[in-house]
Design an enzyme around this catalytic site. Sequence first.
Site, short mmCIF file in Angstrom:
data_model
loop_
_atom_site.label_atom_id
_atom_site.label_comp_id
_atom_site.label_asym_id
_atom_site.label_seq_id
_atom_site.Cartn_x
_atom_site.Cartn_y
_atom_site.Cartn_z
CG ASP A 38 46.57 40.29 55.85
OD1 ASP A 38 46.75 39.39 56.61
OD2 ASP A 38 46.59 41.51 56.26
CG ASP A 237 48.79 44.74 56.84
OD1 ASP A 237 48.44 43.48 56.55
OD2 ASP A 237 48.77 45.44 57.78
CG ASP A 241 50.34 40.01 54.01
OD1 ASP A 241 49.81 38.94 54.10
OD2 ASP A 241 49.69 41.02 54.67
MG MG Z 1 48.13 41.84 57.97
#
Ligand code: MG
Length: 292
Positions: A38, A237, A241
């Site tokens: 990410d 995080d 996600d």
């Molecule tokens: Mg993120």
Amino acid sequence: ATPVSIMVGSGKAAEMGVLFRKGEALQTLQQAQVIALDKTGTLTKGKPELTDLRTEEGFEEAEVLRLIASLEQKSEHPIARAIVRAAEARGLELVEPQGFEALPGFGVSAQVGIYRVEVGADRYMARLGLDVSPFAAEAQRLADEGKTPLYAAINGKLAAIVAVSDPIKEGTPEAIAALHRQGFKVAMITGDNARTAQAIARQLGIDEVLAEVLPDGKADAVKQLQDKGYRVAFVGDGINDAPALAQADVGLAIGTGTDVAIETADVILMSGDLRGVPNAIALSRSTLRNIK
Ligand code: MG
Ligand code: ADP
């Protein structure tokens, strides 16, 4: 791997700030071929700063900032926090917006006093039927610098282009280089602007970019990589996600991230430092080598 050796490996990992939630993650992690990450909050600090604001004729800079910051007070997005901080730093008086609405992955809107205010990505403006081409050159320039261009509309008129910049975390370049040395392909998955994502990927030497992915589309993006035949490790995080962490062959969450991400992951990196990823892989390799 035998349970005892896995325990030994996990113990060493814990000393390095890497927590293997399941023993089998030692194995799946080193079998991965692509490490997908990410962007916001994982590769970058997740704490952007407002860097640019340019208005269209007839709109005044401080007034536009006051209106959009008033609107963004209601949003939890890191971009919103950046805009509010910038307005506060300039001592602008914010007002309470009415009828706030967020369209995840697009932008936000509300009534601020007598004004209807909308802030978001180019695709949000397109949905509103607004043409952002007056700012095309500016947007490209900003994105090529790795900044995220956003647009503000006031009473249905394009009023300004705004940019935020989210610094890359200290350990990120070294972590990517180490993953390459370990033989992995490295990919980035982000909701951000494609051109911005490309600029950051170029800076970091990332091999593949999946950008403008909507919040509920990250698991699909992981699946796309898997459908190409890759075993995928995903590192993230955020709340959005979690499905991608579950979809990946192995999921790694940043320990400073959101609870859902941490709960869904197989491996937890206690600090936000991405060097934990190549370290965890090196460790899982040597642990499994020792027991063969
Ligand atoms: Mg993120
Ligand atoms: P990411 O987590 O990668 O930033 P998001 O899906 O949360 O991805 O957001 C994607 C894009 O949607 C942002 O880059 C921005 O252009 C727009 N956006 C989302 N929320 C807001 C907001 N509160 N204010 C302005 N733009 C927003």
